[in-house]
Structures are given as C-alpha cells and as structure tokens.
Design a protein around this motif. Sequence first.
Motif, PDB file in Angstrom:
ATOM      1  N   ALA A  63     -11.322  -7.521   3.897  1.00 35.90           N
ATOM      2  CA  ALA A  63      -9.893  -7.821   3.890  1.00 35.90           C
ATOM      3  C   ALA A  63      -9.135  -6.600   3.400  1.00 35.90           C
ATOM      4  O   ALA A  63      -9.460  -6.035   2.353  1.00 35.90           O
ATOM      5  CB  ALA A  63      -9.606  -9.016   2.992  1.00 35.90           C
ATOM      6  N   LEU A  64      -8.128  -6.200   4.165  1.00 30.24           N
ATOM      7  CA  LEU A  64      -7.350  -5.009   3.833  1.00 30.24           C
ATOM      8  C   LEU A  64      -5.885  -5.379   3.655  1.00 30.24           C
ATOM      9  O   LEU A  64      -5.312  -6.112   4.470  1.00 30.24           O
ATOM     10  CB  LEU A  64      -7.475  -3.949   4.926  1.00 30.24           C
ATOM     11  CG  LEU A  64      -8.894  -3.423   5.217  1.00 30.24           C
ATOM     12  CD1 LEU A  64      -9.545  -4.235   6.331  1.00 30.24           C
ATOM     13  CD2 LEU A  64      -8.856  -1.958   5.603  1.00 30.24           C
ATOM     14  N   VAL A  65      -5.284  -4.886   2.594  1.00 20.46           N
ATOM     15  CA  VAL A  65      -3.861  -5.045   2.326  1.00 20.46           C
ATOM     16  C   VAL A  65      -3.259  -3.650   2.264  1.00 20.46           C
ATOM     17  O   VAL A  65      -3.764  -2.785   1.541  1.00 20.46           O
ATOM     18  CB  VAL A  65      -3.614  -5.801   1.007  1.00 20.46           C
ATOM     19  CG1 VAL A  65      -2.123  -5.847   0.690  1.00 20.46           C
ATOM     20  CG2 VAL A  65      -4.180  -7.214   1.091  1.00 20.46           C
ATOM     21  N   ASP A  66      -2.196  -3.432   3.028  1.00 22.42           N
ATOM     22  CA  ASP A  66      -1.615  -2.086   3.141  1.00 22.42           C
ATOM     23  C   ASP A  66      -2.676  -1.076   3.572  1.00 22.42           C
ATOM     24  O   ASP A  66      -2.698   0.069   3.117  1.00 22.42           O
ATOM     25  CB  ASP A  66      -0.976  -1.653   1.818  1.00 22.42           C
ATOM     26  CG  ASP A  66       0.236  -2.496   1.461  1.00 22.42           C
ATOM     27  OD1 ASP A  66       0.875  -3.021   2.391  1.00 22.42           O
ATOM     28  OD2 ASP A  66       0.533  -2.626   0.260  1.00 22.42           O
ATOM     29  N   GLU A  67      -3.589  -1.565   4.436  1.00 24.68           N
ATOM     30  CA  GLU A  67      -4.660  -0.736   4.994  1.00 24.68           C
ATOM     31  C   GLU A  67      -5.636  -0.223   3.935  1.00 24.68           C
ATOM     32  O   GLU A  67      -6.359   0.740   4.164  1.00 24.68           O
ATOM     33  CB  GLU A  67      -4.079   0.442   5.793  1.00 24.68           C
ATOM     34  CG  GLU A  67      -3.260   0.000   6.991  1.00 24.68           C
ATOM     35  CD  GLU A  67      -4.043  -0.943   7.905  1.00 24.68           C
ATOM     36  OE1 GLU A  67      -5.193  -0.620   8.243  1.00 24.68           O
ATOM     37  OE2 GLU A  67      -3.501  -2.006   8.264  1.00 24.68           O
ATOM     38  N   ARG A  68      -5.672  -0.889   2.804  1.00 24.92           N
ATOM     39  CA  ARG A  68      -6.628  -0.527   1.761  1.00 24.92           C
ATOM     40  C   ARG A  68      -7.573  -1.695   1.528  1.00 24.92           C
ATOM     41  O   ARG A  68      -7.132  -2.833   1.353  1.00 24.92           O
ATOM     42  CB  ARG A  68      -5.903  -0.168   0.458  1.00 24.92           C
ATOM     43  CG  ARG A  68      -4.967   1.025   0.594  1.00 24.92           C
ATOM     44  CD  ARG A  68      -4.282   1.354  -0.709  1.00 24.92           C
ATOM     45  NE  ARG A  68      -5.229   1.772  -1.739  1.00 24.92           N
ATOM     46  CZ  ARG A  68      -4.864   2.192  -2.952  1.00 24.92           C
ATOM     47  NH1 ARG A  68      -3.580   2.243  -3.275  1.00 24.92           N
ATOM     48  NH2 ARG A  68      -5.770   2.562  -3.831  1.00 24.92           N
ATOM     49  N   PRO A  69      -8.895  -1.466   1.540  1.00 23.72           N
ATOM     50  CA  PRO A  69      -9.853  -2.553   1.290  1.00 23.72           C
ATOM     51  C   PRO A  69      -9.609  -3.174  -0.084  1.00 23.72           C
ATOM     52  O   PRO A  69      -9.489  -2.463  -1.083  1.00 23.72           O
ATOM     53  CB  PRO A  69     -11.211  -1.842   1.347  1.00 23.72           C
ATOM     54  CG  PRO A  69     -10.960  -0.580   2.094  1.00 23.72           C
ATOM     55  CD  PRO A  69      -9.557  -0.173   1.770  1.00 23.72           C
ATOM     56  N   LEU A  70      -9.530  -4.505  -0.110  1.00 22.39           N
ATOM     57  CA  LEU A  70      -9.197  -5.178  -1.359  1.00 22.39           C
ATOM     58  C   LEU A  70     -10.267  -6.183  -1.775  1.00 22.39           C
ATOM     59  O   LEU A  70     -10.639  -6.273  -2.933  1.00 22.39           O
ATOM     60  CB  LEU A  70      -7.847  -5.878  -1.217  1.00 22.39           C
ATOM     61  CG  LEU A  70      -7.178  -6.345  -2.501  1.00 22.39           C
ATOM     62  CD1 LEU A  70      -6.885  -5.159  -3.411  1.00 22.39           C
ATOM     63  CD2 LEU A  70      -5.884  -7.091  -2.191  1.00 22.39           C
ATOM     64  N   PHE A  71     -10.752  -6.966  -0.811  1.00 23.83           N
ATOM     65  CA  PHE A  71     -11.805  -7.930  -1.108  1.00 23.83           C
ATOM     66  C   PHE A  71     -12.552  -8.226   0.183  1.00 23.83           C
ATOM     67  O   PHE A  71     -12.195  -7.732   1.259  1.00 23.83           O
ATOM     68  CB  PHE A  71     -11.235  -9.223  -1.710  1.00 23.83           C
ATOM     69  CG  PHE A  71     -10.313  -9.992  -0.805  1.00 23.83           C
ATOM     70  CD1 PHE A  71     -10.796 -10.989   0.034  1.00 23.83           C
ATOM     71  CD2 PHE A  71      -8.949  -9.736  -0.800  1.00 23.83           C
ATOM     72  CE1 PHE A  71      -9.944 -11.700   0.868  1.00 23.83           C
ATOM     73  CE2 PHE A  71      -8.092 -10.446   0.026  1.00 23.83           C
ATOM     74  CZ  PHE A  71      -8.588 -11.426   0.859  1.00 23.83           C
ATOM     75  N   TYR A  72     -13.601  -9.011   0.087  1.00 23.37           N
ATOM     76  CA  TYR A  72     -14.310  -9.395   1.298  1.00 23.37           C
ATOM     77  C   TYR A  72     -14.699 -10.866   1.236  1.00 23.37           C
ATOM     78  O   TYR A  72     -14.811 -11.467   0.165  1.00 23.37           O
ATOM     79  CB  TYR A  72     -15.534  -8.513   1.549  1.00 23.37           C
ATOM     80  CG  TYR A  72     -16.604  -8.542   0.489  1.00 23.37           C
ATOM     81  CD1 TYR A  72     -17.577  -9.536   0.475  1.00 23.37           C
ATOM     82  CD2 TYR A  72     -16.677  -7.543  -0.485  1.00 23.37           C
ATOM     83  CE1 TYR A  72     -18.574  -9.551  -0.482  1.00 23.37           C
ATOM     84  CE2 TYR A  72     -17.669  -7.548  -1.448  1.00 23.37           C
ATOM     85  CZ  TYR A  72     -18.616  -8.551  -1.446  1.00 23.37           C
ATOM     86  OH  TYR A  72     -19.597  -8.567  -2.401  1.00 23.37           O
ATOM     87  N   LEU A  73     -14.850 -11.454   2.422  1.00 18.80           N
ATOM     88  CA  LEU A  73     -15.298 -12.832   2.568  1.00 18.80           C
ATOM     89  C   LEU A  73     -16.745 -12.816   3.029  1.00 18.80           C
ATOM     90  O   LEU A  73     -17.140 -11.972   3.833  1.00 18.80           O
ATOM     91  CB  LEU A  73     -14.435 -13.578   3.585  1.00 18.80           C
ATOM     92  CG  LEU A  73     -12.934 -13.654   3.296  1.00 18.80           C
ATOM     93  CD1 LEU A  73     -12.230 -14.419   4.405  1.00 18.80           C
ATOM     94  CD2 LEU A  73     -12.662 -14.304   1.950  1.00 18.80           C
TER      95      LEU A  73
END
Length: 265
Positions: A63-73
């Motif tokens: 999961a990317l927010v503002d094109e930065r990896p943040l978390f994963y499912l």
Amino acid sequence: MYLLGEQPAYADQLINRLQGIPHRLLEGLAPSGPALELERSDDLERELPADQVFLVESGLLHALVDERPLFYLQEGDLLGLRRGLELPACRHANEEPIRLLPYSRDALLQHIHADQERQELLLQYLIGQTALLGDALAHLKQPEVHPATGFRHFAAGEALIRQGDDADHVFIIIEGHAEALVDGQKVGDVQKDEIFGAMAVFTREKRSATVVASEPCTVMVIPKEQFLGLMQNNPRIAHSLIEGMARRIDLLNREVTQLRLRRSA
C-alpha cells in the motif's frame, strides 16, 4: 495489515488483534464467485470491481500513500472495505502473484448488520486501521508536525479527557483500564476496546465526564471529522454504536441515581 519499518509494541498488539477480525466477519457468508489469481499490478483497485470486497488468500499487497510504501496487506486481510471513506488516497500494488476471494460488498454489509457482534467487530476493524494509517503517516511528516490521529499513552491517575472540555476526538482504549467521573464522583468504568468520547462529538456539547486512567493506558485517538465521516459512510455501524452508547447512558444514569440516594441517606 502490517506497517513497513520499525513499529512500536502497541501497534503490533493492535495489528495482531485486527488480523483475526476479517474471518469472523465473513463467517457464514458465501463468496460471490471463484477466487481470482492475479499477476503483478501497479494499481489493483483499477482492475477490481468496486462492488466487491476481497479476502487475501495468498500473496502480499503493498500500500502506497503519496507514492511512498506505508504498509502491506497479507493473507487474511480484507481489500476494498475502505472504499468510499474519507481517508488519504492509497494505491495497492503487488509484485508477485496473489489470490483474492471475492465477496459482494452489499451482501457483506447486510451480513454484518444482521448481527450486533459483527457490527462492533467491523467498527473496531475500520477505526483500528484508520488509527494505524494515521500513526504511520505521522512518520512521513516533518518532526514539528503532529497529526491528530494515532496513539497516546497515559500514566495511572492521568486524565484522558476532562469534563467541560471541547470534544475534538473520539478514543478507544487499546491497553489498560480507566474510570469515568462526573463532578469528581466515579460513575463507571471504561474497559479495554471500549469507545469513549463519542457522545459529545455527536451532540457538539462539552465533555460530560472526566475519564482517568486507573492503570497505564494506551489509547487510540480519532479526530472527530474522521470519526463522523466513518459514521456517515457506515450508517449501520453508527446505529450499532448508538445502541451501545444508549445502554451505557442507562447504566450511568442508574449509577448517578444510586449515588444521589446514598448522599441523601
């Protein structure tokens, strides 16, 4: 759901608790079709129907927010449940094959609405993920910026909220225990996983009680705008929450009545 990078112990504890909720929500509900096996994708939401929710059976989604990896499912997580919520734009991508089991979004919401325990589980799941996302976003910001969403720690005897204060947030105790006081008199307990502070947010009035930690507490903090947005997008969950609040108000009224009787005796 796991945050990327180092994360505090309280986040680990919350993540572990959230991880078991999807299977409990889906128990007794049939999938809407066969499992989907997808190769690499840069934006899964564009490839998946909006009226479906997907259980991750295998594989890893970034999961990317503002094109930065943040978390994963990962296996056991739900994809698509947060669509329509007023949350930061999040893009899901996978670099390796994944397997997703589809469920009708409408059928799932009806299934949840039919059972109060599932309603409360969904509320915990959505608010928990929102708080984790807010906490993770805080690490992307400059040190002088302090986002309102996230977690706070309170020592025993410290006030979590105070009677008469403005209601800007809603809270959930992740670890610990607290007591509710009105005019300095105890009127109830606030247990682990319990939501508090919502009534004043709904009524737009001042806090009606003080909540004091009776032992060290970790508390999830949700800004009122995010909380109200969550309720507006999930009216059935709001109904369940209001029912729970009504039961708590009835209990508090009984406590206050007993206190007054003791004073007059």
